[in-house]
Design a protein around this motif. Structure first.
Motif, mmCIF file in Angstrom:
data_model
loop_
_atom_site.group_PDB
_atom_site.id
_atom_site.type_symbol
_atom_site.label_atom_id
_atom_site.label_comp_id
_atom_site.label_asym_id
_atom_site.label_seq_id
_atom_site.Cartn_x
_atom_site.Cartn_y
_atom_site.Cartn_z
ATOM 1 N N THR A 1 0.837 -1.199 0.000
ATOM 2 C CA THR A 1 0.000 0.000 0.000
ATOM 3 C C THR A 1 0.874 1.251 0.000
ATOM 4 N N GLU A 2 0.468 2.236 -0.747
ATOM 5 C CA GLU A 2 1.266 3.459 -0.808
ATOM 6 C C GLU A 2 1.107 4.224 0.498
ATOM 7 N N PHE A 3 2.213 4.696 1.042
ATOM 8 C CA PHE A 3 2.149 5.521 2.244
ATOM 9 C C PHE A 3 2.160 6.975 1.804
ATOM 10 N N ARG A 4 1.025 7.579 1.795
ATOM 11 C CA ARG A 4 0.937 8.964 1.339
ATOM 12 C C ARG A 4 0.808 9.902 2.533
ATOM 13 N N GLU B 1 -6.838 9.657 9.052
ATOM 14 C CA GLU B 1 -6.847 8.478 8.181
ATOM 15 C C GLU B 1 -5.472 8.258 7.547
ATOM 16 N N ASP C 1 -2.032 6.515 6.368
ATOM 17 C CA ASP C 1 -1.681 5.221 5.789
ATOM 18 C C ASP C 1 -0.654 4.516 6.653
ATOM 19 N N THR D 1 -4.707 1.596 9.224
ATOM 20 C CA THR D 1 -3.364 2.176 9.139
ATOM 21 C C THR D 1 -2.310 1.089 9.369
ATOM 22 N N THR D 2 -1.260 1.096 8.571
ATOM 23 C CA THR D 2 -0.107 0.235 8.841
ATOM 24 C C THR D 2 0.684 0.890 9.965
ATOM 25 N N ILE E 1 -9.502 0.478 5.278
ATOM 26 C CA ILE E 1 -10.002 1.743 5.812
ATOM 27 C C ILE E 1 -11.519 1.795 5.726
#
Ligand code: GLU
Length: 375
Positions: free
Chosen positions: A5-8, A164, A166, A234-235, A266
């Motif tokens: 998953t992208e961590f934005r 919210e 990531d 959330t990771t 989420i």
């Protein structure tokens, strides 16, 4: 590579032990090193929120208090002295990278009350929009026992939930979570990843409690925090703040620290959250067919689609949304109270401010705050 998953949007929790390198005072070299890494990832278009301890440490340093007093007012006094010093340090160091910071002080009460929860979220969103780095701490000077979160691990997970995030990265003085206390048992093994729906009971026990008994800081509050944040999608990574380039390593998904994978997406956890949030019987709104279609296809609810308002509710309450046949089709957290909504029903969003004299945004209910009911 741990997951994809992208961590934005990233919340980074900096604990006192990390900021002081285990001493009684803040460590400028440590801060410089962490801010260099954080600035680097910020420049890669990431949203960064810091949850930083260290107010009391900075206060002790300023007032020359080598031992931490036990009484709450004395701690609050130290935090009051230290918080602006801490912020000044952050502001100066981030300025080296042309970055701006903001101070956000919260208590548990602010996060439990839906209205202040939404206000805090809106403020954080507005800061991120401006590319400012919010630096969150507990509002120690007002946080009495009844209203305080009590530790910044739990505060960081609530902030992660609020925005919210990531990724929640908790930096501490241990390389991660262990099967037993590494300070007393040499056979303790570091846990690399937790991906089961629940954090295993033996891990809670090893951290000094069960998930129902309140522990006293350290790894236990890290687990509590990880548990909450991963339920929100959330990771979570617990890693050692002094490891070279630790923030960059985690962003590269190197195998370092202990990783907690999200327990449910989420969407799922937010649905649970909204479905659980109380006061469902206080009010409902009826929306027209066009709005039903918009909601079902992922849109937000705008005042133009609202046909009628029933019952009483406050901004931030979870309310029922019915179609013109009276059937409940969704639930969501409203941005407007029943009396405000009555003024703006059926109107276009750009008239909100003119009619109310203020605006909480174009949406009555943002699509992130909506749960569409099946059937
Ligand atoms: N808010 C406290 C401080 O800034 C720290 C609380 C914690 O680290 O858990 O000193």
């Amino acid at each position: 590579m741990i997951n994809q998953t992208e961590f934005r949007r990233i919340v980074i929790k900096l604990g006192t032990s990390t900021l002081t390198e285990g001493t009684a005072f803040l460590s400028s070299p440590r801060l410089v090193d962490l801010i260099r890494q954080i600035s680097y990832i910020h420049n890669q278009h990431k949203d960064i929120i810091l949850v930083s301890s260290g107010a009391m440490a900075a206060g002790r340093e300023a007032l020359n208090f080598p031992t931490l007093p036990k009484q709450l007012p004395a701690k609050q006094m130290l935090a009051a002295v230290g918080q602006p010093r801490l912020m000044t340090l952050y502001a100066q160091l981030f300025a080296l990278y042309n970055l701006k910071v903001a101070q956000v002080l919260l208590t548990r009460a602010d996060l439990e009350n839906r209205r202040s929860y939404l206000n805090a979220r809106n403020t954080l969103e507005a800061l991120l929009e401006q590319r400012v780095i919010p630096i969150v701490n507990e509002n120690d000077t007002v946080a009495t026992e009844e209203i305080r979160v009590g530790d910044n691990d739990n505060l960081s997970s609530q902030v992660a939930n609020l925005v919210e995030a990531d990724l929640l990265l908790m930096l501490t003085d241990q390389p991660g979570i262990f099967t037993s206390d590494p300070k007393i048992s040499p056979e303790a093994i570091q846990i690399k990843q937790i991906d089961s729906p629940e954090i295993p009971e033996e891990i809670w026990k090893a951290a000094g409690g069960t998930n129902t008994i309140l522990g006293t800081g350290g790894m236990f509050t890290k687990l509590q925090a990880a548990d909450l944040a991963r339920r929100g999608g959330t990771t979570v990574v617990v890693a050692r703040g002094s490891d070279p380039d630790i923030v960059l390593k985690v962003m590269r998904r190197d195998e370092t620290g202990t990783w907690f994978l999200p327990a449910g997406g989420i969407q799922e956890s937010r649905k649970r959250y909204i479905l659980m949030t109380g006061r469902y019987d206080t009010g409902s709104i009826t929306i027209d067919q066009g709005a039903v279609v918009a909601l079902r296809s992922g849109g937000s609810l705008l005042p133009v689609g609202v046909h009628a308002v029933d019952g009483e509710f406050e901004r931030g309450d979870a309310i029922k949304i019915r179609d013109m046949n009276g059937k409940e089709i969704a639930r969501g957290l409203t941005n407007y109270s029943h009396d405000q909504l009555k003024v703006i029903v059926g109107t276009h969003s750009n008239h909100i401010e003119e009619l109310l004299g203020f605006s909480y945004g174009d949406e009555v209910i943002h699509h992130n705050d909506l749960v569409i009911l099946n059937g």
